[in-house]
Design a protein around this motif. Structure first.
Motif, PDB file in Angstrom:
ATOM      1  N   ASP A 199       0.828  -1.207   0.000  1.00 40.50           N
ATOM      2  CA  ASP A 199       0.000   0.000   0.000  1.00 40.50           C
ATOM      3  C   ASP A 199       0.861   1.255   0.000  1.00 40.50           C
ATOM      4  O   ASP A 199       0.595   2.203  -0.735  1.00 40.50           O
TER       5      ASP A 199
ATOM      6  N   ARG B 265       3.969   1.555  -1.025  1.00 42.73           N
ATOM      7  CA  ARG B 265       4.656   1.660  -2.316  1.00 42.73           C
ATOM      8  C   ARG B 265       3.724   2.233  -3.368  1.00 42.73           C
ATOM      9  O   ARG B 265       4.092   3.144  -4.121  1.00 42.73           O
ATOM     10  N   GLN B 266       2.495   1.741  -3.408  1.00 43.28           N
ATOM     11  CA  GLN B 266       1.528   2.219  -4.393  1.00 43.28           C
ATOM     12  C   GLN B 266       1.137   3.673  -4.138  1.00 43.28           C
ATOM     13  O   GLN B 266       0.960   4.443  -5.090  1.00 43.28           O
ATOM     14  N   GLU B 267       1.029   4.061  -2.873  1.00 39.79           N
ATOM     15  CA  GLU B 267       0.720   5.458  -2.548  1.00 39.79           C
ATOM     16  C   GLU B 267       1.821   6.395  -3.037  1.00 39.79           C
ATOM     17  O   GLU B 267       1.570   7.551  -3.345  1.00 39.79           O
TER      18      GLU B 267
ATOM     19  N   SER C 184       3.419   5.791  -5.755  1.00 41.65           N
ATOM     20  CA  SER C 184       3.438   5.547  -7.205  1.00 41.65           C
ATOM     21  C   SER C 184       4.733   4.883  -7.664  1.00 41.65           C
ATOM     22  O   SER C 184       5.293   5.230  -8.705  1.00 41.65           O
TER      23      SER C 184
ATOM     24  N   THR D  97       6.782   1.263  -8.635  1.00 42.46           N
ATOM     25  CA  THR D  97       6.634  -0.139  -8.998  1.00 42.46           C
ATOM     26  C   THR D  97       7.501  -0.965  -8.046  1.00 42.46           C
ATOM     27  O   THR D  97       8.358  -0.418  -7.337  1.00 42.46           O
TER      28      THR D  97
END
Length: 94
Positions: free
Chosen positions: A26, A28-30, A32, A34
């Protein structure tokens, strides 16, 4: 029709390697990023990030075993958060 799974809170108690992995994913995705980009920043292979996010790191499993036996919790919070921890009632902090 596809249903989104409930999102894990960004912070709070983490009691398993899989919960920690989800928090890492989460975060890492926040940001942006990969898995490959995060791996590059850390100087590790992408499969290392993949295994951590999947909760498949045996040393982390061991960490949660130890914390559980000692009656301790791991809490993940944003670095910008202000955290106040109080001992359970009837216990001193020292």
């Amino acid at each position: 029709m596809q249903h989104d799974q409930p999102k894990t809170p960004a912070w709070g108690k983490v009691r398993s390697a899989s919960e920690l992995g989800q928090r890492i994913a989460d975060g890492r995705q926040e940001q942006s990023l990969t898995q490959g980009e995060l791996a590059g920043w850390l100087g590790v292979d992408r499969t290392t990030v993949l295994r951590l996010e999947a909760g498949k790191a045996s040393q982390i499993d061991r960490l949660f075993d130890i914390l559980g036996l000692l009656g301790l919790d791991l809490v993940v919070v944003p670095r910008t958060a202000r955290v106040v921890v109080e001992p359970p009632s009837g216990q001193s902090s020292t």
